[in-house]
Write an enzyme that holds these catalytic residues in place. Structure first.
Site, short mmCIF file in Angstrom:
data_model
loop_
_atom_site.label_atom_id
_atom_site.label_comp_id
_atom_site.label_asym_id
_atom_site.label_seq_id
_atom_site.Cartn_x
_atom_site.Cartn_y
_atom_site.Cartn_z
N ASN A 1 -7.88 -7.38 -2.50
CA ASN A 1 -9.07 -6.63 -2.73
C ASN A 1 -8.72 -4.96 -2.94
O ASN A 1 -8.96 -4.56 -4.26
CB ASN A 1 -9.04 -6.17 -1.15
N CYS B 1 -2.51 -7.90 -2.99
CA CYS B 1 -3.35 -7.36 -2.71
C CYS B 1 -4.42 -7.91 -3.14
O CYS B 1 -4.83 -6.76 -4.25
CB CYS B 1 -3.18 -5.61 -1.77
N THR C 1 -5.46 -11.82 -0.42
CA THR C 1 -4.92 -12.73 -0.45
C THR C 1 -5.00 -13.59 0.80
O THR C 1 -5.40 -14.76 0.63
CB THR C 1 -3.61 -12.31 0.07
N CYS D 1 -10.06 -8.93 3.67
CA CYS D 1 -8.17 -9.11 3.51
C CYS D 1 -8.18 -10.69 2.06
O CYS D 1 -8.41 -12.09 1.91
CB CYS D 1 -7.14 -10.07 4.06
N1 LIG Z 1 -5.84 -6.65 2.12
C1 LIG Z 1 -4.70 -7.23 1.15
C2 LIG Z 1 -4.05 -7.83 1.21
C3 LIG Z 1 -2.92 -6.88 2.10
C4 LIG Z 1 -1.83 -8.04 2.49
C5 LIG Z 1 -1.06 -7.48 3.79
N2 LIG Z 1 -0.96 -6.66 4.62
C6 LIG Z 1 0.43 -7.85 3.49
O1 LIG Z 1 0.93 -9.12 2.99
O2 LIG Z 1 1.45 -7.70 4.20
C7 LIG Z 1 -5.39 -8.41 0.70
O3 LIG Z 1 -7.15 -8.02 0.27
O4 LIG Z 1 -5.29 -8.84 -0.29
#
Ligand SMILES: N[C@H](CCC[C@H](N)C(=O)O)C(=O)O
Length: 292
Positions: free
Chosen positions: A77, A75, A225, A223
């Site tokens: 962020n 994650c 990633t 997001c």
């Molecule tokens: N918000 C997150 C990603 C979370 C990923 C999550 N949703 C998963 O892979 O299950 C970020 O900033 O990278």
């Protein structure tokens, strides 16, 4: 067990709870995650639970929970929020974390921006993972099924420790009904571990504008990633270079896919308020001094 401290933060509007689980033997339960998400004041996309280190040479282990209670491997962020919270607590600006995706180095810069080395992207179909073998994951053939989204096809798929599918579009990303087909694609049988779904439009020589439906969290304002996955997929398909600006609804992130194959994500984080909570049930209270 005594309550644990937490900070409600965000990374470009990606709603994050940073939970201090250090020196504790328990962990944040899925029930607590769902309870916190059900309360409008603490509604979140991910919980970043900071635990005692598991590996010598790392500062802390960070466990990541989505708002549906599922665990996430990475994650971006959220990691910036963790860095900002710990830099304020310790006065340090450089950290080494471990998550289930691996070791992450991170640094807070003088200007307040934070860079996180999100590690190497993975492209093999079994690494994403996909349920079917695809030799070229720059564009896979995905029958989207019974929804009228004819322009969505041939996504690039990338793992940043967590699975991502990037759908390239030529139209404004806001002209797509992502809240309708996001969950269909998140749960498509081609993704045995589900997937984070992003639609991406090239809006400059090295700029992408994206929107993401997150696995286990739904539509989010940003997001990290997905920003990394989109930048890597764009470079990999010749759409951009290796230093890419990613414009998300919540703001802009910088992604550099370095020559050593590491992907570095840079952006800001924001503190909102602090409190304490029961990691078993999600019952919480705001710290009084922070209410001032
Ligand atoms: N918000 C997150 C990603 C979370 C990923 C999550 N949703 C998963 O892979 O299950 C970020 O900033 O990278």
């Amino acid at each position: 067990m005594a309550r644990a401290s937490f900070a409600k933060m965000n990374g470009l509007g990606n709603e994050i709870i940073v939970a201090d689980m250090r020196s504790r033997a328990d962990r944040v339960t899925s029930e607590a995650a769902r309870a916190l998400d059900a309360d409008p004041a603490t509604k979140f996309d991910q919980i970043m639970a900071i635990h005692d280190p598991r590996t010598p040479g790392t500062d802390w282990f960070v466990r990541i929970l989505n708002s549906d209670g599922s665990s996430a491997q990475a994650c971006g962020n959220g990691m910036r929020c963790v860095v900002q919270a710990l830099a304020a607590e310790t006065g340090r600006s450089v950290f080494t974390f471990e998550t289930i995706a691996g070791i992450l180095n991170a640094a807070e810069h003088e200007d307040g921006t934070i860079s996180v080395d999100m590690g190497r992207p993975r492209f093999g179909w079994q690494d994403i993972p996909l349920a079917v073998e695809f030799r070229d994951t720059r564009a896979i053939e995905l029958q989207i099924g019974p929804i009228d989204a004819p322009v969505l096809h041939s996504p690039s798929v990338v793992s940043m420790g967590n699975p991502h599918a990037i759908f390239w579009v030529d139209e404004d990303v806001w002209s797509f009904d992502l809240d309708r087909f996001g969950p269909l694609l998140e749960n498509h049988p081609i993704f045995p571990e589900r997937a984070n779904i992003t639609i991406a439009q090239k809006t400059g020589p090295d700029t992408l504008t994206i929107r993401t439906w997150e696995r286990g969290a739904g539509l989010t304002k940003a997001c990290g990633t997905a920003a990394c996955a989109s930048a890597v997929a764009a470079a990999r398909t010749g759409r951009t270079g290796r230093l890419v600006s990613i414009v998300a609804p919540g703001g802009t992130l910088k992604v550099e896919w370095r020559e050593d194959d590491h992907v570095v994500l840079t952006g800001r984080a924001e503190w909102e308020f602090s409190g304490s909570f029961d990691p078993a049930t999600g019952a919480w209270a705001r710290d009084t001094e922070s209410a001032a």
